[in-house]
Design an enzyme around this catalytic site. Structure first.
Site, short mmCIF file in Angstrom:
data_model
loop_
_atom_site.label_atom_id
_atom_site.label_comp_id
_atom_site.label_asym_id
_atom_site.label_seq_id
_atom_site.Cartn_x
_atom_site.Cartn_y
_atom_site.Cartn_z
N CYS A 95 0.81 -1.22 0.00
CA CYS A 95 0.00 0.00 0.00
C CYS A 95 0.84 1.27 0.00
O CYS A 95 0.54 2.22 -0.74
CB CYS A 95 -0.99 0.00 1.16
SG CYS A 95 -0.24 -0.03 2.81
N HIS A 143 -2.35 0.95 7.12
CA HIS A 143 -2.78 0.82 5.73
C HIS A 143 -3.13 2.20 5.20
O HIS A 143 -3.71 3.02 5.92
CB HIS A 143 -3.99 -0.11 5.63
CG HIS A 143 -4.41 -0.34 4.20
ND1 HIS A 143 -3.64 -1.06 3.32
CD2 HIS A 143 -5.49 0.07 3.51
CE1 HIS A 143 -4.24 -1.09 2.14
NE2 HIS A 143 -5.37 -0.41 2.23
N HIS A 155 -6.18 1.93 -3.56
CA HIS A 155 -5.16 1.39 -2.65
C HIS A 155 -4.72 0.01 -3.11
O HIS A 155 -5.28 -0.55 -4.05
CB HIS A 155 -5.70 1.34 -1.22
CG HIS A 155 -6.88 0.43 -1.05
ND1 HIS A 155 -6.86 -0.67 -0.23
CD2 HIS A 155 -8.13 0.44 -1.61
CE1 HIS A 155 -8.04 -1.27 -0.26
NE2 HIS A 155 -8.82 -0.62 -1.10
#
Length: 183
Positions: A95, A143, A155
């Site tokens: 990510c 994240h 993402h």
């Protein structure tokens, strides 16, 4: 003993790495000449209560969601690329590396490599203030994704690779921690 400790640390890192949300997004290529309609990507599955099976629902492409052609181009280039912890290439990306690549290609901004560093950039903003290009963080800031409008973000997730998700989905709503504006 050392081997056992390393295994435990490795498992802990995997457990807190980029998210593994439920699979609710279908992948499709987006035309750079069109406004991007991402709600159709998110809301195009409907559950048959009788069978419990999800099936595709036809959606219109009228919502002007992500008019920025550079973001569309990055999405089209990377969509479906699998998640790989520490990865930075089309063979696998995590990510934070996907944010690093996106911001470099779209905005000409060099981001730090890790989510831990990215979560301190710019200024913290309320979720209600989100604009395209803002960073959104989840799971205790482990994240990260980029907000693209209409309550959606792009993402790299462990379950789907590079994808688009909605902040309204239960998982993302529950694990959302903060948003940051760096531009």
């Amino acid at each position: 003993m050392l081997k056992r400790i390393l295994v435990i640390i490795g498992l802990a890192v995997l457990a807190t790495a980029c998210s593994n949300a439920p699979r609710t997004v279908s992948h499709q290529v987006i035309s750079e000449n069109d406004d991007i309609q991402l709600t159709g990507l998110i809301n195009n599955l409907e559950k048959d209560n009788r069978t419990g099976i999800f099936h595709k629902v036809r959606t219109n492409r009228s919502s002007a969601l992500m008019g920025d052609k550079a973001l569309a181009s990055v999405y089209n280039e990377w969509v479906g690329t699998r998640y790989r912890m520490g990865g930075t290439t089309k063979r696998g990306i995590d990510c934070s590396a996907f944010m690093q690549t996106t911001f470099s290609e779209v905005f000409g901004i060099e981001l730090p490599r890790s989510t831990a560093e990215q979560r301190h950039l710019g200024r913290k903003i309320n979720k209600s203030e989100l604009k395209k290009g803002d960073l959104v963080f989840f799971r205790k800031n482990n994240h990260v994704g980029v907000y693209i409008g209409n309550n959606q973000f792009m993402h790299a997730s462990t379950g789907q690779g590079v994808t688009i998700s909605s902040l309204d989905e239960k998982y993302w709503a529950r694990t959302y921690t903060q948003s940051r504006r760096i531009m």
